[in-house]
Motif scaffolding. Structure first.
Motif, short mmCIF file in Angstrom:
data_model
loop_
_atom_site.label_atom_id
_atom_site.label_comp_id
_atom_site.label_asym_id
_atom_site.label_seq_id
_atom_site.Cartn_x
_atom_site.Cartn_y
_atom_site.Cartn_z
N GLU A 217 0.86 -1.18 0.00
CA GLU A 217 0.00 0.00 0.00
C GLU A 217 0.90 1.23 0.00
OE1 GLU A 217 -2.08 -0.88 3.59
OE2 GLU A 217 -0.63 0.15 4.86
N PRO A 218 0.37 2.38 -0.46
CA PRO A 218 1.17 3.60 -0.37
C PRO A 218 1.49 3.94 1.08
CG PRO A 218 -0.71 3.90 -1.85
CD PRO A 218 -0.93 2.60 -1.13
N GLY A 333 -1.57 7.62 -5.53
CA GLY A 333 -2.96 7.21 -5.40
C GLY A 333 -3.30 6.20 -6.48
N SER A 349 -5.47 7.84 -0.52
CA SER A 349 -4.11 8.08 -0.01
C SER A 349 -3.94 9.51 0.49
CB SER A 349 -3.07 7.76 -1.09
OG SER A 349 -3.31 8.53 -2.26
N GLU A 352 -5.50 9.63 3.94
CA GLU A 352 -4.60 9.02 4.93
C GLU A 352 -3.46 9.95 5.28
OE1 GLU A 352 -2.10 4.98 5.95
OE2 GLU A 352 -3.10 5.15 4.01
#
Length: 429
Positions: A217-218, A333, A349, A352
Motif C-alpha cells: 500500500e502507499p 494514489g 491516499s 490518509e
C-alpha cells in the motif's frame, strides 16, 4: 538479463545510461514479444505484428492492457495471459481483490526466478547482508505479498523468520528474541506494531531492527507515515511497490522521497487519460499520470502495456547514483480509487496523509454515500473530540471541502496485516 549474481550486478545496472537502458529494453522486449505471439491471447490482440520492433516508440502502437482484459470468464480461473499448460506452472497466488473478485496468477519456475531478480534491487537498496535476520510480518496466504521477498532474502543469504499465524505480540517477542535486523510488512502494520509495543512497554528503538521494507500500500514514501515509522522503530524505511499481475517493479530511493522503476526489468510509460486522449498521452516531466508497465521477464504470463492504475509523478535521473526513472512521492494514489466529492478529486491516499499529520498511528475509516446527486465523504477516526476537530479543519484547508469527522472508540475499527481496506462505499451500484 541473466540471473543477478551479486550486488555489483545491481550497482552496474543502476549506472546504465539512458541509451544503454533503451537498447537493453528493446532487445528484451523483442524476445518477450516473440514468445507472447505464441499465446492465443496476444496473437489475437496483436494480429499481424511484425517483429522485431525497430524502436521502443513502436510499443505505443500496441493496445493497452486493462485488468478487465486479464480476468477469465469464470471466477477462480487464472487470468487470460496464463495460458500455458497447467503443468508448466509451479506457483499459485491470487490478486487481493480490492477492485473485484480475486484473480489467480501463476508463475513458472523461470518466472519466479525473475521475480527474485527484481527483488534483488529492493534488497540492494536496503543494504541486505548474509548477517541479517528478517521477520516476515504477514500471513502466508494466497496473496503474493512478501512471498517473493522471503525467497529473495533466502537467496541473498539472510536468515528468514516466517511470521504467519502469529499475533502481533508474538511477532514482537520473536523480533526481540531472534534479534531481527529487518522487518518486512505493510506501512499500516509497521505503525500498528509500534502501538502494540507501546501498550506492552516495549521500546522498539532499542531493538536490533535497523530497516523496515514496506509494501502492499502507499505510505513508505509519504513523509508523515515514513517519519512516524522511522521514529517509532529508530530504523530506516525502504519502500517497495509491485503487483501480482505485473511483478515487483519498484524500490525506494536512497533519500526516502520516492520510488525507482526497475528499468532493466520493466518499460515504464506515464500516460494521461482524458476525453481528448482516450488512449493516453505521454505525461510531461513531473506531471501526475497513470503508470503503464511492460514486464520483460515473465514469459508464462506476459503483461504488455499494463495499466497499473497507480498515479505517479515521474522524473528522469541526471547525475544520480541510480539512473532509473524516479517517482517523486512513490505511488500517489489509484486511478480506480479516485472519488469526485463536491467537484473535488479525492484519493484515499490523500485522506490518509492528512490523518497521519494529526496522529500517525490512529486507525480510521472513510465512508462514501450519495445525498441526492452529490457524493459525500465522512470519516470515522479513533481520535479524541479535539483531534477530530483538528482533522476536520485540515481537510477543509487541504481539500477545500467540508468532511464530517466522527470519533469512535479506540480499537473499534479493523486492523490490517495486508492491504488496508479503509474505504466503505455505500453509494448505489
Amino acid at each position: 538479463m541473466t540471473q543477478i549474481e551479486n550486488e555489483n550486478d545491481i550497482a552496474a545496472q543502476w549506472r546504465l545510461s539512458r541509451a544503454q537502458l533503451e537498447s537493453l529494453q528493446l532487445s528484451r522486449l523483442n524476445a518477450l514479444l516473440a514468445v507472447a505471439m505464441e499465446h492465443p491471447f496476444y496473437r489475437e490482440r496483436f494480429g499481424s505484428l511484425e517483429l522485431p520492433l525497430r524502436s521502443l516508440d513502436q510499443l505505443s502502437e500496441l493496445p493497452l492492457l486493462n485488468k478487465s482484459d486479464l480476468v477469465a470468464p469464470s471466477p477462480g480461473d487464472p487470468g487470460r495471459v496464463f495460458c500455458l499448460p497447467r503443468e508448466s506452472y509451479s506457483r499459485f497466488h491470487q490478486t487481493s481483490g480490492t477492485s473485484g473478485h480475486p484473480m489467480p496468477v501463476l508463475d513458472t519456475q523461470q518466472d519466479w526466478q525473475w521475480w527474485l531478480d527484481c527483488w534483488q534491487h529492493v534488497l540492494h537498496a536496503a543494504d541486505i547482508r548474509d548477517s541479517d535476520v528478517a521477520m516476515m510480518a504477514f500471513s502466508f496466504g494466497p496473496f503474493i505479498g512478501f512471498w517473493t521477498a522471503s525467497d529473495a532474502l533466502v537467496r541473498a543469504g539472510a536468515l528468514v523468520i516466517p511470521g504467519g499465524g502469529m499475533s502481533s505480540e508474538t511477532r514482537l517477542q520473536m523480533i526481540l528474541e531472534q534479534r531481527c535486523t529487518v522487518v518486512c510488512c505493510t506501512p499500516t502494520y509497521a505503525l500498528h506494531l509500534i502501538a502494540v509495543a507501546e501498550k506492552l512497554s516495549i521500546d522498539l528503538t532499542q531493538s536490533s531492527v535497523s530497516r523496515l521494507i514496506v509494501a502492499g500500500e502507499p505510505g513508505g514514501s509519504a513523509p508523515a507515515i515514513r517519519s512516524r515509522i522511522q521514529a517509532g522503530w529508530d530504523a530506516t524505511v525502504i519502500d517497495h511497490s509491485g503487483a501480482s499481475e505485473i511483478g515487483a517493479w519498484g524500490f525506494g530511493s536512497h533519500d526516502g522521497t520516492g520510488l525507482h522503476v526497475i528499468e532493466t526489468e520493466f518499460i515504464a510509460q506515464r500516460l494521461c487519460f482524458d476525453d481528448a486522449h482516450p488512449n493516453g498521452r505521454t505525461a510531461g516531466e513531473g506531471e501526475e499520470a497513470e503508470l503503464v508497465l511492460t514486464g520483460l521477464g515473465r514469459y508464462g504470463g506476459p503483461a504488455i502495456r499494463y495499466r497499473t492504475g497507480d498515479i505517479v509523478r515521474g522524473y528522469q535521473q541526471h547525475d544520480h547514483p541510480c539512473q532509473f526513472l524516479s517517482l517523486d512521492g512513490g505511488v500517489l494514489g489509484r486511478s480506480d480509487d479516485m472519488m469526485v466529492i463536491r467537484g473535488v478529486n479525492v484519493f484515499p491516499s490523500s485522506i490518509e496523509s492528512i490523518v497521519r499529520q494529526v496522529d500517525p498511528t490512529a486507525e480510521f475509516r472513510m465512508i462514501v454515500t450519495k445525498q441526492g446527486e452529490m457524493d459525500t465523504l465522512a470519516v470515522e477516526a479513533e481520535l479524541s473530540e479535539a483531534g477530530c476537530r483538528q482533522l476536520a479543519e485540515r481537510f477543509q484547508k487541504r481539500l477545500a471541502m467540508r468532511v464530517a469527522v466522527t470519533p469512535v472508540a479506540a480499537g473499534s475499527l479493523p486492523r490490517f496485516e495486508a492491504k488496508a481496506k479503509r474505504l466503505v462505499d455505500h453509494r448505489p451500484k
